[in-house]
Design an enzyme around this catalytic site. Structure first.
Site: not given
Ligand code: AQP
Length: 335
Positions: A115, A199, A202
């Site tokens: 990040k 992955k 968001k």
């Molecule tokens: N691609 C994924 N597959 C399975 N699980 C996922 N999670 C996130 N992406 C995937 C799970 O969703 C929960 C909440 O995630 P979060 O919003 O706290 O943070 P994150 O992992 O940083 O989500 P993103 O979507 O990947 O956001 P960005 O783009 O900001 O990095 C967690 O349990 C996570 O494991």
């Protein structure tokens, strides 16, 4: 103080674009744990601000995650839905744990490296300390189980190390439990629809990379139609998915949505072309997601109700966290 044995804590960041990965990797599993566990599901707004958030959007996204929890089937009467900033003990414990965790431990966190990117000097201190706040989120309730997607495994390991070191440093064996990660289902790591090696996230600039929990049926069908695959037909066995990231991802998504294993999906679809498989997958995704999307919309039309759910949840969460935090203060020697 009675120690819980089956207390679940987990959270989702209100950073917009809630997607199929968040649903299959996390939220859907939250729903399934309600029968067997005492659950606290948090909208982690303090985590969200580790990268810049527009204040009005943060508030709207916080309500959206709460709406997604309820629409997916979490019962806010039986369990607790709240936002992190509504319970000050998270921040207070995080400070204590910042003084327990070691810089070397945080330096190993791959999510920070991803990040923060190349310009690490410009990342917020909060982004660096994120995993310690996450440890505090869990430990402030002495939670025993944490349902998460696979990407959070390393942070969970850190939470366990922090808990152990606190217990050792202050000679309070078993004060904090060793929280167990629950990484469940056939889609613990949903990948981008544009690049099966990345992955689904968001923050991906391409909207075609993810199916969001707000997408219409047409959007879902379009994104699956355009999903990156290869020209070969689906293999007959799971081993045949090796080196075919896009195919593997779509089979995993189908399996998770249909509550099947990948092997079962391939037993049914092995040998067929993606031109045939994708519309079936799209129909299934629409069937599973549309009712949730509709209910989220209905809930979002009444923000006052969502705010009341979050406020009520925060009061109940504080009632659990405050005595644990009071004990932490005594243990540390704060008077
Ligand atoms: N691609 C994924 N597959 C399975 N699980 C996922 N999670 C996130 N992406 C995937 C799970 O969703 C929960 C909440 O995630 P979060 O919003 O706290 O943070 P994150 O992992 O940083 O989500 P993103 O979507 O990947 O956001 P960005 O783009 O900001 O990095 C967690 O349990 C996570 O494991």
């Amino acid at each position: 103080m009675n120690k819980p044995t089956n207390r679940v804590f987990s959270g989702v960041q209100p950073t917009g674009n809630l997607h199929l990965g968040n649903y299959l990797g996390a939220i859907r599993n939250f729903v399934g744990l309600q029968e067997s566990h005492e659950c606290l599901y948090c909208v982690v707004d303090m985590h969200a601000i580790t990268v810049w958030q527009d204040p009005a959007e943060l508030a709207a996204n916080t309500r959206e995650v709460a709406a997604a929890y309820i629409a997916a089937g979490i019962d806010p009467e039986k369990h607790i839905i709240f936002n992190q900033s509504g319970v000050p003990a998270h921040a207070e414990l995080a400070w204590v744990l910042n003084c327990v965790a070691r810089i070397g431990w945080l330096n190993r966190m791959t999510q920070f490296k991803d990040k923060a990117g190349k310009d690490r000097e410009k990342a917020s201190v909060g982004l660096y300390a994120y995993p310690v706040l996450m440890a505090a989120d869990i430990l402030v309730y002495q939670a025993t189980h944490v349902p998460v997607g696979e990407d959070q495994k390393q942070h969970l390991e850190l939470a366990r190390d922090v808990a152990q070191k606190f217990n050792n440093d202050f000679a309070v064996p078993d004060f904090f439990p060793q929280p167990e990660p629950l990484i469940m289902g056939a889609a613990t790591r949903v990948m981008s629809l544009r690049d099966g090696t990345k992955k689904m996230s968001k923050s991906d600039p391409s909207d075609l990379s993810r199916i969001t929990m707000k997408d219409s049926a047409e959007d879902i069908a379009k994104k699956i139609r355009k999903a990156q695959t290869d020209p070969d037909p689906l293999p007959e066995t799971v081993e045949g998915l090796a080196g075919r990231a896009g195919a593997d991802n779509l089979v995993g998504i189908y399996a998770a949505l249909a509550d099947k294993t990948k092997a079962e999906v391939l037993a049914e679809f092995g040998g067929r072309q993606f031109g045939e498989f994708k519309p079936v997958l799209a129909d299934l995704a629409i069937e599973r997601l549309s009712p949730i999307t509709g209910e989220m919309k209905r809930l979002m039309d009444d923000p006052g109700h969502i705010d009341a759910v979050l406020r009520n949840g925060a009061v109940r969460a504080r009632a659990i966290a405050d005595p644990i935090m009071a004990r932490v203060r005594e243990i540390v020697g704060f008077i």
